[in-house]
Design an enzyme around this catalytic site. Sequence first.
Site, PDB file in Angstrom:
ATOM      1  N   TYR A   1     -37.719 -17.699 -15.122  1.00  0.00           N
ATOM      2  CA  TYR A   1     -37.682 -16.469 -15.809  1.00  0.00           C
ATOM      3  C   TYR A   1     -36.235 -16.394 -16.632  1.00  0.00           C
ATOM      4  CZ  TYR A   1     -37.131 -11.647 -16.959  1.00  0.00           C
ATOM      5  OH  TYR A   1     -36.687 -10.205 -17.630  1.00  0.00           O
TER       6      TYR A   1
ATOM      7  N   TRP B   1     -33.298  -4.442 -13.693  1.00  0.00           N
ATOM      8  CA  TRP B   1     -34.108  -3.538 -12.772  1.00  0.00           C
ATOM      9  C   TRP B   1     -34.880  -2.382 -13.527  1.00  0.00           C
ATOM     10  CZ3 TRP B   1     -31.385  -3.125  -7.228  1.00  0.00           C
ATOM     11  CH2 TRP B   1     -30.832  -4.517  -6.772  1.00  0.00           C
TER      12      TRP B   1
END
Length: 295
Positions: A124, A149
Amino acid sequence: MKFFLVGASGQVGWQLRMCLARLGEVVAPSREAFDLMQPDPLANAIRAERPDWIINAAAYTGVDAAERNSDLAFALNAEAPRHLAVLASEIGALLVHFSTDYVFDGNNDSAYTESDPTGPLNVYGASKLEGERAIRAFCEHHLIFRTSWIYSRRRTNFLLTMERLLAAKKEVCVVCDQIGAPTSANDLAVATTGAIEHIVIQPKGSDLKGFWGTYNLTCSGETSWHGFAEAIRDRIGQTGLARVLAVSTREYNATARRPQNSRLSNEKFNRMFGFGMPDWQSALESFYQNGENVG
């Protein structure tokens, strides 16, 4: 102004669609209307609209799944941004793109700045870094925002997973040795819109060259995933919720490696645009008190 928003149904894209509307027209096709794996129809639509800004909020975000589907991750996170960068240069549009803390290896002792060496630990992160490089290579007038996040009331994210597990289980194990900053999709969209507006209102004839480039953009402060989970539990405020147990990265044994230090310094963004993001705790408090438009 006219904005062409790619990824309008995602966490950040949904909030951007509402925030950008106060600056101008937002063209926000659905994911079903255009497939990023088939770039020509999307390119033709963008050429027809001739937007002033192309905003790319689309991405392959399954960190563990990317280890099994690397071709798809690179197609969506690297090739698609490259196509958009080429197209933006072709039509003279300005490009905004979102990247990630996972372009770093997490070995820094302090918060990462934009100039620190990258070194992704997983597919990723590598695919997102390749997307950054493609944009820099093919589109001079760009803003890349590295964030971390992300949470919202849409799609799949840590906060929604925690809410579900806290209600369903007696104990939930959460990693305690990875540090970063939880960031509300709404706050990220507000800050992105503010940055665009700051550029747009510069006096006619101003040299905008200094604005283009890569910025860290997260809520301020820091915590661990375990600390984030505890904060979610506290703000739900119900009885009978699961206990949150702290475990190490090694004990959790996720498929993809994660950086232990995901802290990003927002100093460059704050200096260039004259404002910053809220701290993660007050942002989370606001999220639970005020809700969020999710459609």
